[in-house]
Design an enzyme around this catalytic site. Structure first.
Site, PDB file in Angstrom:
ATOM      1  N   GLU A 156       2.631  -7.284  14.462  1.00  0.00           N
ATOM      2  CA  GLU A 156       3.798  -6.437  14.593  1.00  0.00           C
ATOM      3  C   GLU A 156       4.716  -6.529  13.396  1.00  0.00           C
ATOM      4  O   GLU A 156       5.577  -5.564  13.227  1.00  0.00           O
ATOM      5  CB  GLU A 156       4.719  -7.007  16.005  1.00  0.00           C
ATOM      6  N   ARG A 207      -6.106   4.446 -12.234  1.00  0.00           N
ATOM      7  CA  ARG A 207      -6.196   5.602 -12.927  1.00  0.00           C
ATOM      8  C   ARG A 207      -5.522   5.767 -13.913  1.00  0.00           C
ATOM      9  O   ARG A 207      -5.729   6.547 -14.855  1.00  0.00           O
ATOM     10  CB  ARG A 207      -5.956   6.727 -11.636  1.00  0.00           C
ATOM     11  N   ASP A 258      -3.230  15.809 -13.379  1.00  0.00           N
ATOM     12  CA  ASP A 258      -2.957  15.418 -11.754  1.00  0.00           C
ATOM     13  C   ASP A 258      -1.791  16.184 -11.300  1.00  0.00           C
ATOM     14  O   ASP A 258      -0.939  16.208 -11.748  1.00  0.00           O
ATOM     15  CB  ASP A 258      -3.025  13.926 -11.427  1.00  0.00           C
TER      16      ASP A 258
END
Ligand code: 9D3
Length: 232
Positions: A100, A138, A153
């Protein structure tokens, strides 16, 4: 850690990932990492001490990290801007929750920032941590084969990508846009710019809203004006 961009980065030695099991930072026979919430209520809460011991251990092995990230649904949303800032860091610790939640004192005393990967529920912080690792890997020079594809990108430019096609030229009735076969590189460039801007306007008007017009070249500014005035 073995496959794709992350695997390549690890193998080439430019990225080092160490995974720690919270249970190895417990002392009791059951290796307890969770307990019932103070105040009652459903579910279990991850205890603070295993996180404290783990972080102390990591600091003693590797020094003080530039960032201690708690992955949690309550965090700021992860974004390319966060990726770019964190890609300058040499040492990042990612703390993953489960159950939780995590004892609030992990957040207030250990974490230096708190990140969510988006407004949907996954079962723990481990998959979000993998997302963060991949996005940062990346950015390491040489990790992605073609540096242009990192700069290009879509979110780096705040635009969606244009449509891509490859062989065969005809899939039944589904062909390839004529312009891409024309060999006219000026026309192809303009078509791609138009498609990227059109898609972004249609699907992500929020991105166009945030867009700095100066990040567009003259051709793109003209195309955006045309699209907004309803031409094509
Ligand atoms: C009903 C309360 N839930 C909060 C939305 C409980 C809850 C669900 C899932 C508490 C923790 C989790 C586990 N998820 C993460 O730890 C988590 C997460 C996510 O669920 N979504 C997006 N990003 C993240 S980063 C870590």
């Amino acid at each position: 850690m073995d496959v794709g961009v992350v695997g390549r980065a690890v193998r080439s030695g430019v990225l080092d990932i160490t995974v720690y099991d919270l249970r190895s930072f417990t002392n009791d026979v059951h290796r307890t990492v969770d307990d019932a919430p103070y105040g009652g209520g459903p579910g279990m809460v991850l205890k603070a001490e295993p996180f404290m011991k783990a972080l102390s251990h990591i600091k003693s092995e590797r020094g003080v990290p530039e960032s201690v990230v708690l992955l949690s649904p309550q965090g700021r949303q992860f974004s390319q801007a966060v990726v770019e800032r964190m890609s300058g860091f040499k040492h990042i610790v990612l703390l993953c929750g489960r159950y939780e939640g995590v004892d609030e004192r992990v957040r207030t005393n250990l974490a230096t920032e708190e990140l969510s990967i988006g407004d949907y529920v996954v079962s723990g912080g481990e998959l979000p941590a993998c997302v963060v690792v991949d996005a940062i890997a990346r950015q390491i020079p040489g990790v992605v084969g073609d540096a242009d594809s990192v700069v290009g990108d879509s979110f780096v430019r705040h635009l969606l990508d244009y449509p891509h096609y490859t062989r065969p030229e005809s899939l039944g009735v589904h062909g390839v846009p004529e312009v891409l076969l024309s060999g006219d590189h000026g026309e192809i460039r303009r078509w791609r710019k138009r498609q990227a801007l059109k898609r972004t306007l249609e699907r992500r008007p929020d991105l166009v809203e945030k867009l700095d017009v100066n990040s567009l070249d003259e051709e793109e500014k003209v195309i955006l004006k045309e699209l907004r005035s309803g031409i094509r």
